[in-house]
Every structure is written in structure tokens, then in C-alpha cells.
Scaffold this motif. Structure first.
Motif, mmCIF file in Angstrom:
data_model
loop_
_atom_site.group_PDB
_atom_site.id
_atom_site.type_symbol
_atom_site.label_atom_id
_atom_site.label_comp_id
_atom_site.label_asym_id
_atom_site.label_seq_id
_atom_site.Cartn_x
_atom_site.Cartn_y
_atom_site.Cartn_z
ATOM 1 N N LYS A 237 0.699 -1.230 -0.056
ATOM 2 C CA LYS A 237 -0.041 0.053 0.195
ATOM 3 C C LYS A 237 1.034 1.043 -0.105
ATOM 4 O O LYS A 237 1.786 1.356 0.758
ATOM 5 N N LYS A 238 0.597 2.266 -0.593
ATOM 6 C CA LYS A 238 1.055 3.706 -0.656
ATOM 7 C C LYS A 238 -0.055 4.677 -0.529
ATOM 8 O O LYS A 238 -1.056 4.795 -1.194
ATOM 9 N N LEU A 239 0.125 5.425 0.386
ATOM 10 C CA LEU A 239 -0.688 6.329 1.189
ATOM 11 C C LEU A 239 -0.227 7.744 1.176
ATOM 12 O O LEU A 239 1.053 8.045 1.079
ATOM 13 N N ARG A 240 -1.141 8.791 1.003
ATOM 14 C CA ARG A 240 -0.566 10.035 1.458
ATOM 15 C C ARG A 240 -1.687 10.947 2.539
ATOM 16 O O ARG A 240 -2.778 10.737 2.050
ATOM 17 N N THR A 274 -6.546 -2.011 8.072
ATOM 18 C CA THR A 274 -7.229 -1.349 6.769
ATOM 19 C C THR A 274 -6.704 -0.407 6.083
ATOM 20 O O THR A 274 -6.963 0.245 5.033
ATOM 21 N N ALA A 275 -5.636 0.341 6.712
ATOM 22 C CA ALA A 275 -4.772 1.474 6.025
ATOM 23 C C ALA A 275 -5.553 2.816 5.925
ATOM 24 O O ALA A 275 -5.319 3.675 4.965
ATOM 25 N N PHE A 276 -6.646 2.935 6.882
ATOM 26 C CA PHE A 276 -7.521 4.092 7.001
ATOM 27 C C PHE A 276 -6.755 5.022 7.933
ATOM 28 O O PHE A 276 -6.230 4.441 8.955
ATOM 29 N N CYS A 277 -6.930 6.279 7.872
ATOM 30 C CA CYS A 277 -6.373 7.312 8.830
ATOM 31 C C CYS A 277 -7.600 7.328 9.698
ATOM 32 O O CYS A 277 -8.672 7.735 9.483
ATOM 33 N N LEU A 278 -7.154 7.218 11.098
ATOM 34 C CA LEU A 278 -8.284 7.087 12.380
ATOM 35 C C LEU A 278 -8.414 8.581 12.855
ATOM 36 O O LEU A 278 -9.451 8.768 13.125
ATOM 37 N N GLN A 664 -6.445 -3.920 2.867
ATOM 38 C CA GLN A 664 -6.580 -2.409 2.743
ATOM 39 C C GLN A 664 -6.748 -1.880 1.348
ATOM 40 O O GLN A 664 -6.389 -0.876 0.959
ATOM 41 N N LYS A 665 -7.386 -2.724 0.392
ATOM 42 C CA LYS A 665 -7.679 -2.423 -0.774
ATOM 43 C C LYS A 665 -8.535 -1.162 -0.889
ATOM 44 O O LYS A 665 -8.864 -0.484 -1.792
ATOM 45 N N ASP A 666 -9.681 -1.217 0.025
ATOM 46 C CA ASP A 666 -10.572 0.051 0.037
ATOM 47 C C ASP A 666 -9.931 1.071 0.553
ATOM 48 O O ASP A 666 -10.731 2.263 0.213
ATOM 49 N N ALA A 667 -8.732 1.405 1.052
ATOM 50 C CA ALA A 667 -8.215 2.748 1.520
ATOM 51 C C ALA A 667 -7.721 3.442 0.064
ATOM 52 O O ALA A 667 -6.973 2.848 -0.667
ATOM 53 N N PHE A 672 -6.919 12.754 3.714
ATOM 54 C CA PHE A 672 -7.071 13.903 4.629
ATOM 55 C C PHE A 672 -8.497 14.451 5.101
ATOM 56 O O PHE A 672 -9.536 13.768 4.332
ATOM 57 N N PHE A 673 -8.371 14.934 6.282
ATOM 58 C CA PHE A 673 -9.663 15.302 6.818
ATOM 59 C C PHE A 673 -9.763 16.827 6.418
ATOM 60 O O PHE A 673 -9.076 17.651 5.983
ATOM 61 N N LEU A 674 -11.049 17.201 6.296
ATOM 62 C CA LEU A 674 -11.531 18.547 5.742
ATOM 63 C C LEU A 674 -10.858 19.579 6.526
ATOM 64 O O LEU A 674 -10.510 20.633 6.112
ATOM 65 N N GLY A 675 -10.632 19.395 7.997
ATOM 66 C CA GLY A 675 -10.265 20.526 8.857
ATOM 67 C C GLY A 675 -8.607 20.360 9.304
ATOM 68 O O GLY A 675 -8.243 20.893 9.872
#
Length: 711
Positions: A237-240, A274-278, A664-667, A672-675
Motif C-alpha cells: 500500500k502507498k498512502l498520502r 485497513t490502512a485508513f487514517c483514524l 487495505q484495498k478499500d483505502a 485528509f480530513f476537511l479540517g
């Protein structure tokens, strides 16, 4: 309810004498219950339960529910068999004389339901439910309640559970005894491996003794080959999640979460599964300089060049405290590994001081550590008795700090070419406003000391003395296993590293407590092949040989250093000899880490975008991962050794692990969060709220959805 009392027979005796004519089926049920209770609880249990009180609570509970008829029948049965609580006479009136009350035996007399309700007005209709809730609360695992993490099945109490799910202490103890002894393939050196990985390691078997690690018997046998461990690892996985370089990345203690810190002033918590930002932890007003996770895995601390340390809860990112006091950039932070001191946080700063904080309390004053004045330090003495000197302005920076394995002392590196050793304990006679001074000064470098580390910080708890398998070669080594938590390695841009070992206790008061054992000089790089004799010879400019980073190997027998000329040097810590000079990077390397349970494996990542897994015993690369052409600036092994996290200069995060990354495929790539970059308002204590919503930043995360960087 108004229950009419059943009239017992005239020859009814007290409860201790009466024979209860229960039906045969009821007696069988009672016997089965008694057998279970006698099996669960020891016969010498110090607490006796009055069953008549329990019957009253059951009847009281039923009487306030929809079971009016059942409550009435139960009340008649209890009154008939005199199984409700009795009223006892005072001791001076227990002469065996009847008071005239019905069924009075001279010692006590039975009470009806209505009289019991009047006698115990504090007993509410839900009193029995409250008692059961209290039992469940005291039987829950406390860490899940304190940390407020997502519970698993064992965290959810049930009245009907068995074994580890039971609320009865004997069942839990029995379960603990059954799982006390782990299988061989799940013990050291595979203690941190998961069960699936442990099963595969079991099939590998043992290996012959390696001549490059002859002195630690436990680490020379049954060590898995590095190629076997990493051949299935790939970039999954590669994320930003950051808009600037993410110079800080680490795992939590369980490996379930990844925490990253960036120059965009954000600290983010990611779910490894899941590779999601919490969570996006907002509050800093400067670049993030370091991250540290507490030993109990409850909180993560972040430092910044805004001179402030902030503490966040794992995994929701709720701010726990704001630690203010430094007057310069906070360079390094570290939580104490000492048991009972999980929230003691050490920090070093450009203001020339170190501080130990209680990470739970923002307003509590820290312990301040200040180097002795230069005229005292010039003697290089370790004598700590001269604490009455005046505190002079500090003109040098403390660049790094590190605890030893048991959290009793820590070492720092400074811009004045010295490393200093300090006691982490607070003396009983110490005045609160008096600074603490170092216990020893380590002098030997010619440039800034910007990385220090004690040995044994990774696996000191795994080693145990085994005198029956001590070889003659082990007895002759200068580096003893008992010193594992006291040896220090320091490095500098002067092109050298030094191993320091403790002196004998007799010389502590005269010449310092640590002495230089080996000065590890960086060798010159290998020369390129020269043309044949008579041809033109090329001239090469000298390459810098400063040390960027240095670490101990897992078994503390090697010292690994990342050199400015792109090499990884490996020295034998027992004699200071150079073992390997590993070549594989084309640019400088500032990321170096060792495997959590295999002493043969190390990892390096450099500015060339390469990540290399090394076999440090054989001196060769095992696996090479190409990410991008961007500089890799931080990376760590996961606690179980099956994953890696890497960050680069543009805020990207790479997850290297086993499998195909199905979970992690759904991530999405951008998270980024809006705030994330909305303005904040700070109060005098350093606490922050979102200017737009007037909410705490972590609460806005709950409302906002993840979006890409263009929003």
C-alpha cells in the motif's frame, strides 16, 4: 406488594434444625449446583454468603417486575421454609425466652417480606442488578477501560461465560495456567511473531552455529534465515496523508496502529489492518520533530520546534496534556521503560536542558536536568557531589537522548562534543526547584554528538543466565551479558563511533563511571578499479565519512552505522573490529532499524528511495524495495517483524508486509480530513479548538469525512 404470610406447622423449628421437604428433582438440582460451587471455590474460602439475603434480593427484584404471581409463590415458599433473613435479639436478651412473637426460638425470629422492606429501605428494586454490574466492572480487563480502545470478545463481560470469559476468578486462573507455557515456535526468538508466522518458522528448524555470533548461545541456534522471513514481504500500500515531509513514523506497541508526524504540523494515527487514517492530531504550531509511544500503549507523545510537547490518546487522538517549559526546539523524546513509570516522558532541547515530565498532567512541573558549568566539566569528572555550583547560561544544544533498558539512567548527546549520563531517579533529598546534574561526562568526539543509544534496549528481557552452557570463548570476551543494559554507543559527524562500558564500582568517585572501550573509526570507501600501468589515473575527491545514525544489533553483538558516504558499516562490539562494509545505496541513509526477534536482520532506507533488508551475519542484501525517486526519511519494523512502514519527503507512507493487501484495498491514496489545515485558536495553556466549528480538533475528525488533498 402485599404478600400474605403462609402459616407454618406448629412444630417448626429454627432454620438450623428444620428438615426441608424439597421435591426430589429440586434436591438433584441443588446437589449439582453445590458440586459446581465446590469445584470452583476452595473449601477454605474466607467469605460466607447468607443465602437468605440472596433469596430476599431475588424476591425483591421479581416483585417490581411483571412477575407478580411468581413473586407471590416464591414469597410463600420462602416463608414456609423460613428462608428469609431473620431478626436476631440483642446479646443480653438471648436467654432462650420467647418474646411472644410467632416462631421465635429465643435467639431470632423470622421476618416477613414487608417488614424486611421497612428494615432495609436502602435496598432498591435494582439492587441485585447493581451488584452484578459491579462484578462485571471489576472482572473486566482494566486496560480496555482506561484506554478506551475497541473491545474484543474477551473484553465484553457476560454472566454466562466460561474459562477466560468467566467472571469467576478460579476459571481465569485456570485458563492462565493452561496458557502459561507457550509452544517452542512462539517463544524467543519468535516471541513477537504471530501464530501463522510462528507455524511457518517451526518448519524451518535449527541452523549450525555461526562464527560471527559465537558468544550468545540463545541467538546462535534456531535462527530463521533472513530470506525465509522476508521473501513474502512486498509493498502492499502507498498512502498520502501529509502535504510535507513526514520525518517521524512509528508503530504502537501492538502493531495495530501506525503514527506519523510531519512538517505540516500534523500527527496522524493509521489503522494497520485497513490502512485508513483514524485520527488527525492538530495543535502544534511547528514541524514535528519526534514521536514516542508509552510502554503501556495508552498514549503517544509528539514534540515540535514550537517548543511544546503534546500527548495524544491512542487510537482516537484525543489530547491528553500539553507540556510547556522548554525555551528551544524539542529535539528528542522518549518514554521510560521502567515498570510503574509508563507515563514518565524524557525530552531534550536546544535550550541545553533535559526534562522528565508526567505525561498525564499539563500543570505538573517537570524535573530539570542541566549540565554542570564548563569549568566543572573541564575535568571530565563523574563526581556528582559538586551540585552547589551556580547555574550558568547554556551555550550548547542537547541533540538526542535515550533511556537504558530498565529506565534507571539515560544518556544525552550535545553540540559541545560531549555525551552525558544522568540518573533518572529522583533523590529523596532533592529540592524541587534545584536542577539535576549529570553523573558522568563521556569525552572523545571532535564534533557534535547527535545520536546515542544504550545496549539491550530491545531484547534485554529475553536473556537469562545459563551457566551450564558457558563456553571458554564466552568467558574471555570483554563484553559480558550482564553489561547489556549499561553499554553505550555514541556517534558523531567526525567520522567515528565510540563504545563505552561501565567501570568497576571502586573507581566511580575518581575517574567516572563509564570508560571508552573501542573507538570505531569509519574506514575509507573502497577504491574504484584503476587503469593498467601507464594509463591515465583518475583522481577522486575525498568523501565525507561522518556517521548519520547508529544502532545496536538485536543480540548486542554488533554495532551498525549509516555512513554519510552511503555505506552501512557493521562492527563487532566485542573487539571493535569491522565486520562488514555494506554497499547498496547510492545516496545517504538516515533510516536504520533492526528486526524485533531475528538478530540477523536489519533494515536501511536512504535518500535514493531504496529500502534494503540486510543479513548482517553474512554481510549481503536479502531484499531490495524500490519506492520512488523521493527521499525516504523514516521507517520502522512492526513489533511482530512481518511489516515495515516508510515515509518520504513528500508525505507519502509505504506499507511493506506479507500477503496481497486485501484488507487495505478499500483505502484511498489521499486521506485528509476537511479540517486538517483549518486555523486553530490556542489558549494560554496551549489547548486548541477549531476556529470554524469551535470544537476540539479530534471531535471535528469524527464529523468530517476523509477527502483528497484538493478539497
Amino acid at each position: 406488594m402485599d404478600f400474605r404470610k403462609h402459616q407454618p406447622s406448629a412444630n417448626a423449628t429454627s432454620i438450623s434444625m428444620v428438615h426441608l421437604d424439597f421435591p426430589s428433582q429440586m434436591l438433584e438440582d441443588i446437589d449439582s449446583v453445590n458440586q459446581v460451587m465446590s469445584a470452583d471455590f476452595p473449601s477454605e474460602a474466607p467469605i460466607d454468603i447468607d443465602m437468605r439475603e440472596l433469596y430476599f434480593l431475588i424476591m425483591h427484584f421479581l416483585s417490581h417486575g411483571p412477575f407478580k404471581r411468581a413473586a407471590g409463590e416464591l414469597c410463600n415458599d420462602l416463608l414456609e421454609h423460613q428462608l428469609l433473613p431473620r431478626r436476631y435479639h440483642a446479646w443480653y436478651s438471648r436467654g432462650g425466652f420467647h418474646s411472644g412473637e410467632e416462631n421465635d426460638d429465643g435467639i431470632s425470629l423470622p421476618l416477613g417480606y414487608l417488614k424486611l422492606v421497612e428494615r432495609y429501605p436502602h435496598i432498591g428494586k435494582d439492587h441485585l442488578v447493581k451488584l452484578l454490574k459491579q462484578l462485571m466492572m471489576t472482572s473486566c480487563r482494566p486496560d480496555s477501560l482506561v484506554r478506551d480502545v475497541s473491545p474484543n470478545a474477551a473484553d465484553v463481560p457476560t454472566l454466562l461465560g466460561s474459562n477466560s470469559f468467566s467472571l469467576l476468578a478460579p476459571d481465569r486462573c485456570k485458563q492462565d495456567k493452561e496458557t502459561l507455557r507457550l509452544p517452542r515456535y512462539l517463544r524467543w526468538p519468535h516471541i513477537h511473531a504471530d501464530q501463522v508466522h510462528g507455524l511457518s518458522l517451526r518448519e524451518i528448524g535449527g541452523f549450525t552455529k555461526n562464527h560471527r555470533a559465537p558468544s550468545v548461545r540463545a541467538s546462535c541456534y534456531a535462527i530463521a534465515k533472513p530470506s525465509t522471513l522476508v521473501e513474502k514481504m512486498q509493498i502492499i500500500k502507498k498512502l498520502r496523508g501529509h502535504q510535507n515531509a513526514a520525518y517521524c513514523a512509528t508503530f504502537d506497541r501492538t502493531g495495530r496502529y501506525v503514527i506519523t508526524g510531519s512538517d505540516d504540523r500534523l500527527v496522524k494515527i493509521w489503522a494497520m489492518e485497513t490502512a485508513f487514517c483514524l485520527a488527525s492530531c492538530r495543535g502544534h504550531e511547528g514541524d514535528i520533530t519526534d514521536l514516542a509511544v508509552s510502554s503501556n500503549n495508552a498514549v503517544v507523545a509528539s514534540s515540535s520546534n514550537d517548543f511544546i510537547i503534546r500527548v495524544w490518546r491512542i487510537p482516537d487522538g484525543m489530547p491528553m496534556s500539553v507540556l510547556k517549559g522548554h525555551t528551544g526546539v524539542v529535539t528528542t523524546i522518549a518514554f521510560s521503560p521502567r515498570p510503574g513509570a509508563a507515563f514518565q516522558l524524557l525530552s531534550s532541547s536546544d535550550d541545553g536542558t533535559c526534562r522528565i515530565w508526567d505525561a498525564r498532567h499539563s500543570q505538573q512541573s517537570p524535573r530539570i536536568y542541566i549540565p554542570k558549568p564548563s569549568d566543572v566539566a573541564a575535568g571530565k569528572s563523574g563526581d556528582a557531589s559538586s551540585s552547589a555550583v551556580q547555574v550558568q547560561p547554556i551555550n550548547h544544544q542537547i541533540l538526542c537522548c535515550s533511556f537504558n533498558a530498565n529506565g534507571t539512567v539515560f544518556v544525552t548527546g550535545s553540540s559541545d562534543t560531549y555525551a552525558r549520563v544522568w540518573s533518572a531517579y529522583k533523590s529523596c533529598s532533592e529540592e524541587h526547584d534545584q536542577p539535576n546534574h549529570e553523573m558522568d561526562i563521556l569525552s572523545g568526539h571532535e564534533n557534535d554528538v547527535y545520536y546515542v543509544q544504550f545496549s539491550g534496549c530491545v531484547v534485554s528481557r529475553f536473556f537469562s543466565s545459563d551457566s551450564s552452557h558457558t563456553s571458554k570463548e564466552e568467558n574471555n570476551l570483554k563484553l559480558r551479558n550482564s553489561w547489556f543494559t549499561h553499554n553505550i554507543v555514541t556517534c558523531s559527524r567526525d567520522g567515528s563511533a565510540i563504545i563505552w562500558v561501565p567501570r568497576s564500582r571502586r573507581s566511580h568517585g575518581k575517574i567516572g563511571r563509564w570508560t571508552r572501550a573501542y573507538h570505531l573509526k569509519v574506514p575509507p570507501p573502497p577504491m574504484a578499479p584503476q587503469p593498467l600501468r601507464g594509463g591515465p589515473r583518475q583522481r577522486y575527491n575525498p568523501t565525507p565519512r561522518g556517521v548519520n545514525m547508529i544502532v545496536w544489533s538485536l543480540d548486542n553483538r554488533f554495532v551498525l552505522a549509516a555512513i554519510m558516504d552511503c555505506r552501512i558499516c557493521v562492527w563487532n562490539a566485542s573487539d571493535g573490529s569491522l565486520v562488514h562494509s555494506l554497499i547498496g545505496h547510492q545516496e545517504s541513509t538516515f533510516v536504520l532499524d533492526v528486526h524485533p526477534f531475528n538478530p540477523r536482520i536489519a533494515m536501511s532506507a536512504g535518500y535514493d528511495g531504496k529500502t534494503i533488508i540486510w543479513d548482517i551475519w553474512e554481510g549481503k542484501p536479502v531484499q531490495i524495495y524500490e519506492t520512488d525517486h523521493y527521499k525516504l526519511v523514516d521507517g520502522k519494523f512492526s513489533p511482530d517483524g512481518t511489516s515495515l512502514v516508510l515515509t518520504n519527503e513528500i508525505g507519502q507512507i509505504f506499507i511493506i508486509g506479507t500477503g496481497q493487501g486485501e484488507s487495505q484495498k478499500d483505502a484511498k491514496y489521499d486521506q485528509f480530513f476537511l479540517g486538517d489545515y483549518r486555523p486553530l485558536v490556542h489558549d494560554t495553556n496551549g489547548s486548541a479548538i477549531d476556529q470554524e466549528t469551535q470544537l476540539a480538533p479530534y471531535r471535528r475528525n469524527i464529523q468530517d469525512l476523509l477527502c483528497d488533498s484538493g478539497v
